[in-house]
Design a protein around this motif. Structure first.
Motif, mmCIF file in Angstrom:
data_model
loop_
_atom_site.group_PDB
_atom_site.id
_atom_site.type_symbol
_atom_site.label_atom_id
_atom_site.label_comp_id
_atom_site.label_asym_id
_atom_site.label_seq_id
_atom_site.Cartn_x
_atom_site.Cartn_y
_atom_site.Cartn_z
ATOM 1 N N ALA A 234 39.881 38.133 29.569
ATOM 2 C CA ALA A 234 39.126 39.287 30.076
ATOM 3 C C ALA A 234 39.614 39.560 31.481
ATOM 4 O O ALA A 234 39.781 40.874 31.591
ATOM 5 N N ALA A 235 40.162 38.485 32.054
ATOM 6 C CA ALA A 235 41.069 38.791 33.294
ATOM 7 C C ALA A 235 42.120 39.866 32.821
ATOM 8 O O ALA A 235 42.341 40.794 33.457
ATOM 9 N N ALA A 236 42.832 39.495 31.929
ATOM 10 C CA ALA A 236 43.805 40.244 31.534
ATOM 11 C C ALA A 236 43.820 41.507 31.077
ATOM 12 O O ALA A 236 44.427 42.466 31.495
ATOM 13 N N GLN A 237 42.568 41.847 30.512
ATOM 14 C CA GLN A 237 42.181 43.225 29.978
ATOM 15 C C GLN A 237 41.703 44.117 31.091
ATOM 16 O O GLN A 237 42.195 45.458 31.327
ATOM 17 N N LEU A 238 41.137 43.359 32.153
ATOM 18 C CA LEU A 238 41.069 44.101 33.390
ATOM 19 C C LEU A 238 42.088 44.391 34.154
ATOM 20 O O LEU A 238 42.514 45.467 34.952
ATOM 21 N N ASP A 239 42.947 43.615 34.228
ATOM 22 C CA ASP A 239 44.605 43.674 34.800
ATOM 23 C C ASP A 239 44.851 45.082 34.226
ATOM 24 O O ASP A 239 45.629 45.690 34.927
ATOM 25 N N ALA A 240 44.807 45.017 32.986
ATOM 26 C CA ALA A 240 45.581 46.202 32.292
ATOM 27 C C ALA A 240 44.984 47.561 32.676
ATOM 28 O O ALA A 240 45.330 48.645 32.906
ATOM 29 N N ILE A 241 43.800 47.504 32.727
ATOM 30 C CA ILE A 241 42.777 48.644 33.078
ATOM 31 C C ILE A 241 43.131 49.131 34.636
ATOM 32 O O ILE A 241 43.292 50.250 34.964
ATOM 33 N N SER A 242 43.157 48.313 35.677
ATOM 34 C CA SER A 242 43.736 48.324 36.905
ATOM 35 C C SER A 242 44.930 49.196 37.052
ATOM 36 O O SER A 242 45.391 49.970 37.697
ATOM 37 N N ASP A 243 45.992 48.468 36.175
ATOM 38 C CA ASP A 243 47.274 49.148 36.109
ATOM 39 C C ASP A 243 47.326 50.413 35.797
ATOM 40 O O ASP A 243 47.827 51.462 36.267
ATOM 41 N N ARG A 244 46.377 50.812 34.734
ATOM 42 C CA ARG A 244 46.405 52.080 34.004
ATOM 43 C C ARG A 244 45.724 53.138 34.994
ATOM 44 O O ARG A 244 46.190 54.353 35.116
ATOM 45 N N HIS A 245 44.953 52.757 35.850
ATOM 46 C CA HIS A 245 44.164 53.541 36.698
ATOM 47 C C HIS A 245 44.847 53.550 38.132
ATOM 48 O O HIS A 245 44.474 54.344 39.084
ATOM 49 N N GLY A 246 45.869 52.695 38.497
ATOM 50 C CA GLY A 246 46.380 52.520 39.693
ATOM 51 C C GLY A 246 45.425 51.796 40.839
ATOM 52 O O GLY A 246 45.649 52.294 41.957
ATOM 53 N N TRP A 247 44.530 50.970 40.444
ATOM 54 C CA TRP A 247 43.670 50.250 41.142
ATOM 55 C C TRP A 247 43.969 49.350 42.135
ATOM 56 O O TRP A 247 43.407 49.148 43.291
#
Length: 272
Positions: A234-247
């Motif tokens: 789950a942490a890796a999934q959120l990391d990928a989302i963060s990268d995609r949005h530039g968060w």
């Protein structure tokens, strides 16, 4: 930094709340939707140790697999240990979000993470109707004893360790896995035609009946240990989302062992 509501929207897309069982309690327990989130902590259990870890870490959000209030409550008074968790989180501006059975049936979900931790190849769901559990194949055949040793080596260590039922020398090629309690799934396991089943919280009577009916190998790990790999996934999934949005979120996985069992002793005595 994203708002909490933006992060929660992405988490709900990963694990839709409407996929949770009717009896379950998933979603956001506390937190201001407009608060900014910079650091996130993933854990299995929303217990005091995890709340303390989040405070020390400076986290803005905790995401847990298990609910805090599964059966509801009429109070969050700090005199109760669950109420104390809520008080500590609110005082420190830390939100809490839960993904439980909606994460169990997700793709990828809890059982995918368990299979990945054991380096198993997933071939499909154990229960196709709801996506619960996974049927997997090993790269090469192993004995049941070797497969259990694989689980013991690759899952987090707990007081329980790994229990095995069945012939230790039997050959294992195909296995079913289900993170969390799995002894309600024996019918699906038998229908899947697997050699072994790895799960947790197996009770005496279902295990006795299962091993009497078929030469099925059973591997029983601690509940917490079978679900902890999901935190990393789950942490890796959120990391990928963060990268995609530039968060630029800072995402952490708690290594605090919150399995409730603290020690294990083997009795040398004869049965009464």
């Amino acid at each position: 930094m994203p708002r909490l509501s933006e992060v929660i929207a992405e988490l709900d897309a990963l694990w839709p709340p409407d996929r949770a069982e009717q009896w379950d309690a998933v979603g956001t327990v506390c937190g201001d939707p407009d608060a900014r989130v910079g650091r996130v902590l993933f854990a299995v259990d929303p217990v005091r140790e995890i709340a303390d870890e989040a405070v020390s870490l400076g986290a803005d959000l905790i995401v847990t697999h298990h609910p805090l209030y599964l059966r509801g409550t009429t109070t969050v008074a700090a005199g109760h240990f669950k109420g104390r968790v809520v008080h500590d989180l609110i005082k420190n501006d830390i939100a809490l979000h839960v993904a439980h059975t909606n994460a169990d049936t997700a793709d990828p979900g809890v059982s995918d993470a368990l299979a990945g931790a054991l380096d198993l190849r997933v071939t499909g769901p154990l229960v196709p109707e709801n996506g619960l559990g996974r049927v997997c194949e090993l790269d090469r055949p192993e004995t049941l004893a070797e497969f259990a040793a694989r689980a013991a080596a690759r899952l987090p260590a707990t007081a329980q360790g790994i229990r095995v039922a069945g012939d230790p020398g039997m050959t294992v090629r195909r296995v079913a896995v289900s993170g969390g309690s799995g002894d309600s799934l024996f019918d699906a396991v038998r229908a899947a035609g697997v050699d072994a089943f790895l799960t947790s919280d197996l009770r005496h009577h279902p295990v006795s009946e299962a091993t009497q009916r078929t030469p099925l190998g059973l591997v029983d790990a601690a509940h917490w240990a079978t679900e902890w790999p999901w935190c990393e996934q789950a942490a890796a999934q959120l990391d990928a989302i963060s990268d995609r949005h530039g968060w630029d979120l800072r995402v952490h996985v708690s290594k605090t062992v919150t399995d409730p069992w603290s020690s294990h002793h083997t009795s040398p005595g004869a049965p009464n």
